[in-house]
Design a protein around this motif. Structure first.
Motif, PDB file in Angstrom:
ATOM      1  N   ARG A   1      29.305  30.955  46.936  1.00  0.00           N
ATOM      2  CA  ARG A   1      29.391  30.875  45.469  1.00  0.00           C
ATOM      3  C   ARG A   1      30.075  33.275  45.576  1.00  0.00           C
ATOM      4  N   GLU A   2      29.714  33.914  46.386  1.00  0.00           N
ATOM      5  CA  GLU A   2      29.895  35.376  46.874  1.00  0.00           C
ATOM      6  C   GLU A   2      31.786  34.714  47.673  1.00  0.00           C
ATOM      7  N   LEU A   3      31.591  34.472  48.368  1.00  0.00           N
ATOM      8  CA  LEU A   3      32.844  34.567  49.235  1.00  0.00           C
ATOM      9  C   LEU A   3      33.814  34.026  48.499  1.00  0.00           C
ATOM     10  N   LEU A   4      33.195  32.492  47.356  1.00  0.00           N
ATOM     11  CA  LEU A   4      34.582  32.677  46.294  1.00  0.00           C
ATOM     12  C   LEU A   4      35.273  33.578  45.563  1.00  0.00           C
ATOM     13  N   ARG A   5      34.013  34.433  44.745  1.00  0.00           N
ATOM     14  CA  ARG A   5      34.323  34.731  44.065  1.00  0.00           C
ATOM     15  C   ARG A   5      35.106  36.205  44.724  1.00  0.00           C
ATOM     16  N   GLY A   6      35.372  37.013  45.696  1.00  0.00           N
ATOM     17  CA  GLY A   6      35.989  37.123  46.706  1.00  0.00           C
ATOM     18  C   GLY A   6      37.131  37.215  46.862  1.00  0.00           C
ATOM     19  N   LEU A   7      37.999  36.178  46.788  1.00  0.00           N
ATOM     20  CA  LEU A   7      39.008  35.628  46.757  1.00  0.00           C
ATOM     21  C   LEU A   7      39.940  36.082  45.840  1.00  0.00           C
ATOM     22  N   THR A   8      40.874  36.439  46.146  1.00  0.00           N
ATOM     23  CA  THR A   8      42.298  36.418  45.067  1.00  0.00           C
ATOM     24  C   THR A   8      43.153  35.417  45.148  1.00  0.00           C
ATOM     25  N   VAL A   9      43.027  35.545  43.300  1.00  0.00           N
ATOM     26  CA  VAL A   9      44.152  34.199  43.022  1.00  0.00           C
ATOM     27  C   VAL A   9      45.270  35.045  41.741  1.00  0.00           C
ATOM     28  N   PHE A  10      46.604  34.212  42.068  1.00  0.00           N
ATOM     29  CA  PHE A  10      47.758  34.691  41.442  1.00  0.00           C
ATOM     30  C   PHE A  10      48.242  36.278  42.169  1.00  0.00           C
TER      31      PHE A  10
END
Length: 216
Positions: free
Chosen positions: A2-11
């Protein structure tokens, strides 16, 4: 995770721009324009698309394939008729396609029906392919259980030898499919999540198109 996913940039951008009020009446024209812009922008493999089908039980499957052509008739892709997607389409021609061009923040979603092309057109598509693509198409067996990786190499060598001996050889199960759309949606991302969505719909493939905006 979850933390890894939240740290990824989108757009992350820079994103493409889209004014739906200036969109053409026919989604084919808009798809052609967006595809050309994706190529110019350097989007990697913009011709890669997800093809989703359903089997006789209504269970969906999806996979990424390469779009082989786009014409006024629709979107084209190829596979063996005995593959899972070939079998699915034989039982239910309903299909969904999707393109995702992350560099531009764009998606295109297509719903419609797939139709198998004539034997002559299927053969022409196969013969126009590079040698290794024809090798893979000749030995078939797509999605069947595989005992050992060595079996692939042995069969590929056998298929290559057959093609070298007969360059005009075409497998009887090679299929070229055309997807005629009844719905096409163009989705443009916005960094503030105020995405722009324009949907074209028509009751059947013989009628004209209606357009409407959708909430993101």
């Amino acid at each position: 995770m979850r933390e890894l996913l939240r740290g990824l940039t989108v757009f992350a951008g820079p994103l493409a721009e889209f004014d739906p009020s200036a969109a053409p009446e026919d989604p084919a024209r808009l798809f052609t324009d967006w595809f050309a812009e994706a190529v110019t922008a350097g989007v990697r493999e913009p011709h890669a698309m997800t093809v989703a089908t359903v089997d006789e039980r209504g269970v969906p499957s999806s996979r990424v394939v390469i779009m082989k052509d786009f014409t006024a008739e629709g979107w084209w892709f190829a596979t063996t008729t005995g593959s899972r997607k070939g079998r699915d389409l034989a039982g239910n021609p309903a299909v969904a396609l999707s393109f995702y061009w992350g560099e531009q923040g764009r998606q295109i979603r297509v719903r419609g029906f797939a139709e198998l092309a004539s034997p002559e057109r299927c053969a022409a598509d196969y013969l126009a392919r590079p040698l290794e693509s024809r090798v893979a198409g000749l030995h078939g067996r797509q999605s069947e259980p595989l005992t050992a990786l060595a079996d692939i190499h042995r069969t590929a060598e056998e298929s290559r030898a057959r093609l070298e001996a007969d360059p005009d050889l075409v497998p009887s199960d090679w299929g070229l499919y055309r997807v005629a759309a009844t719905e096409v949606e163009f989705w443009q991302a916005d960094p503030d999540r105020r995405h722009t969505r324009l949907r074209y719909t028509r009751p059947t493939v013989e009628t004209g198109w209606d357009r409407e905006l959708l909430w993101p």
